[in-house]
Design an enzyme around this catalytic site. Structure first.
Site, PDB file in Angstrom:
ATOM      1  N   TYR A   4       0.883  -1.071  -0.111  1.00 22.91           N
ATOM      2  CA  TYR A   4      -0.011   0.077   0.064  1.00 22.91           C
ATOM      3  C   TYR A   4       0.886   1.217   0.108  1.00 22.91           C
ATOM      4  O   TYR A   4       1.724   1.537   0.952  1.00 22.91           O
ATOM      5  CB  TYR A   4      -0.726   0.045   1.231  1.00 22.91           C
ATOM      6  CG  TYR A   4      -1.612   1.213   1.352  1.00 22.91           C
ATOM      7  CD1 TYR A   4      -2.980   1.420   0.479  1.00 22.91           C
ATOM      8  CD2 TYR A   4      -1.527   2.316   2.237  1.00 22.91           C
ATOM      9  CE1 TYR A   4      -3.731   2.491   0.509  1.00 22.91           C
ATOM     10  CE2 TYR A   4      -2.205   3.345   2.386  1.00 22.91           C
ATOM     11  CZ  TYR A   4      -3.341   3.498   1.580  1.00 22.91           C
ATOM     12  OH  TYR A   4      -4.261   4.714   1.590  1.00 22.91           O
TER      13      TYR A   4
ATOM     14  N   HIS B 216     -15.664  -4.443  -4.961  1.00 24.98           N
ATOM     15  CA  HIS B 216     -14.724  -3.890  -5.839  1.00 24.98           C
ATOM     16  C   HIS B 216     -14.197  -4.995  -6.941  1.00 24.98           C
ATOM     17  O   HIS B 216     -13.366  -4.851  -7.678  1.00 24.98           O
ATOM     18  CB  HIS B 216     -13.220  -3.629  -5.237  1.00 24.98           C
ATOM     19  CG  HIS B 216     -13.252  -2.546  -4.367  1.00 24.98           C
ATOM     20  ND1 HIS B 216     -13.834  -1.124  -4.919  1.00 24.98           N
ATOM     21  CD2 HIS B 216     -13.059  -2.269  -3.016  1.00 24.98           C
ATOM     22  CE1 HIS B 216     -13.665  -0.282  -3.977  1.00 24.98           C
ATOM     23  NE2 HIS B 216     -13.269  -0.871  -2.905  1.00 24.98           N
TER      24      HIS B 216
ATOM     25  N   ASP C 100     -20.515   2.018   1.200  1.00 24.67           N
ATOM     26  CA  ASP C 100     -18.960   1.929   1.718  1.00 24.67           C
ATOM     27  C   ASP C 100     -18.303   3.375   1.312  1.00 24.67           C
ATOM     28  O   ASP C 100     -18.730   3.899   0.341  1.00 24.67           O
ATOM     29  CB  ASP C 100     -18.243   0.804   0.915  1.00 24.67           C
ATOM     30  CG  ASP C 100     -16.958   0.386   1.338  1.00 24.67           C
ATOM     31  OD1 ASP C 100     -16.951  -0.377   2.067  1.00 24.67           O
ATOM     32  OD2 ASP C 100     -15.877   1.010   0.818  1.00 24.67           O
TER      33      ASP C 100
ATOM     34  N   TYR D 101     -12.236  -1.440   8.732  1.00 26.37           N
ATOM     35  CA  TYR D 101     -11.189  -2.080   9.204  1.00 26.37           C
ATOM     36  C   TYR D 101     -10.415  -1.525  10.660  1.00 26.37           C
ATOM     37  O   TYR D 101      -9.532  -2.233  11.124  1.00 26.37           O
ATOM     38  CB  TYR D 101      -9.878  -1.762   8.202  1.00 26.37           C
ATOM     39  CG  TYR D 101     -10.541  -2.217   6.683  1.00 26.37           C
ATOM     40  CD1 TYR D 101     -10.457  -3.541   6.595  1.00 26.37           C
ATOM     41  CD2 TYR D 101     -10.802  -1.418   5.875  1.00 26.37           C
ATOM     42  CE1 TYR D 101     -11.066  -3.856   5.195  1.00 26.37           C
ATOM     43  CE2 TYR D 101     -11.514  -1.562   4.643  1.00 26.37           C
ATOM     44  CZ  TYR D 101     -11.531  -2.989   4.176  1.00 26.37           C
ATOM     45  OH  TYR D 101     -11.787  -3.187   2.960  1.00 26.37           O
TER      46      TYR D 101
END
Length: 365
Positions: A19, A177, A213, A341
């Site tokens: 990331y 996604h 989301d 998360y």
């Protein structure tokens, strides 16, 4: 409320992801599901239900056959190639037309991935064909977890279709996604799209998918972009500065039979509840005008103010109000777990949405 729980979710247990130039601990941690399950047990009158295995038909009704074959064999192929650790792409085919081109239909973004690759192709070629981001490693049990996540969504959809009682599909990896033929954003199979398509196959005339989301539901948009029988609505952080970056703009409204059945509501950074609530008001108007008879909610709670990637600044109290607004639609509703998360708040935020919804059923639109 029935909570269909994917007890096999923890088979997907990759330890790290790439990331922003760094290797970090995987955000989609198996502990997320237990935290939510326990929070529901203490705060909501929820009945845990084990999903039934419905096989591959509903998955294949949404996802490309070559892509599904790749996912189900990716870990074995990775091991056979002599690699250690989780499977991640190392190369992509360069595209002459960028997927951010304003003149390119969002439904075309994964078209390059729909071609069938020979089984003997190297796993790195397959990963480069089907992955669109580096954030979704595939591990030993990833296919098992994704497969049972889809079965959880199908089982919950069946229950809602049967008696109208709202249900919650609690499983991971998340799904919104995942495109028809590519993956990224921690998602492998698109559970919300699989549930919506299954509802159509079971006789629902018009299904609406509402994605709350923080990230744009690009995979769900891709799957239904050319169809007029499923409405897709997504409220999310504006894509110029937020994942998935190349879709989620207001001008993306559908094409062909799906013209005007896709609504994107991008929000500015720190939009807060005022901005999100305004967006939800637009979403409700669209869903009411569509005359949907079933609602699938992609339930992500990653827009909370303490989320590691959160940018919209919502609070737990805001999520309760969001649940109330969803309930005011008065539709048979299935919630499907997506992102969120921050372990300290994910359970209470999911509880807030579902509590608001259950307390708000029966109010007028």
């Amino acid at each position: 409320m029935r909570v269909f729980f994917n007890a096999r979710h923890d088979a997907h247990d990759v330890k790290a992801e790439f990331y922003h130039g760094q290797t970090i601990s995987a955000l989609d941690d198996p502990r997320r599901m237990g935290i939510i399950r326990d929070a529901l047990a203490h705060k909501v009158a929820a009945r845990l239900v084990d999903p039934t295995d419905h096989g591959m038909a509903a998955i294949r009704a949404v996802h490309d056959a070559g892509y599904v074959n790749f996912l189900s064999h990716a870990w074995q192929d990775w091991n056979n190639a002599g690699f250690d650790g989780a499977a991640v792409p190392g190369v992509w085919r360069a595209m002459v037309t960028g997927i951010g081109d304003a003149n390119l239909n969002p439904g075309d973004k994964s078209a390059h991935a729909a071609s069938v690759l020979p089984d003997q192709c190297h796993i790195l070629k397959k990963l480069g064909q089907y992955a669109y981001a580096t954030d979704t490693p595939i591990g030993d049990g990833s296919w098992q977890a994704a497969y049972w996540g889809a079965q959880t969504a199908i089982s919950a959809a069946n229950a809602v279709m049967k008696d109208g009682e709202a249900s919650f599909c609690l499983g991971r990896p998340p799904g919104h996604h995942a495109h028809r033929a590519c993956y990224g954003g921690h998602c492998l199979l698109n559970n919300a799209a699989i549930a919506a398509q299954h509802m159509r196959a079971m006789g629902a005339d018009r299904v609406a998918v509402l994605d709350i989301d923080q990230d744009h539901g690009d995979g769900t948009q891709d799957i239904f972009y050319q169809r007029g029988d499923v409405l897709t609505v997504s409220i999310h952080a504006a894509p110029d500065n937020h994942f998935p970056f190349f879709s989620g703009y207001a001008h993306e409204t559908g094409t062909g039979d799906g013209l005007d059945t896709n609504l994107n509501i991008p929000l500015a950074e720190n939009a807060g509840f005022s901005g999100f609530s305004d967006g939800l008001g637009l979403a409700r108007q669209k869903i009411i005008g569509f005359d949907a008879d079933m609602l699938v909610v992609s339930l992500g709670v990653n827009a909370h103010e303490v989320e590691p990637l959160g940018t919209l600044g919502l609070t737990t109290e805001n999520y309760f109000a969001i649940g109330q607004q969803i309930a005011s639609l008065g539709l048979r509703t299935l919630f499907v777990m997506e992102g969120g998360y921050a372990h300290d708040v994910i359970g209470q935020n999911v509880v807030a949405v579902l509590s608001g919804f259950l307390g708000g059923i029966g109010s007028n639109p």
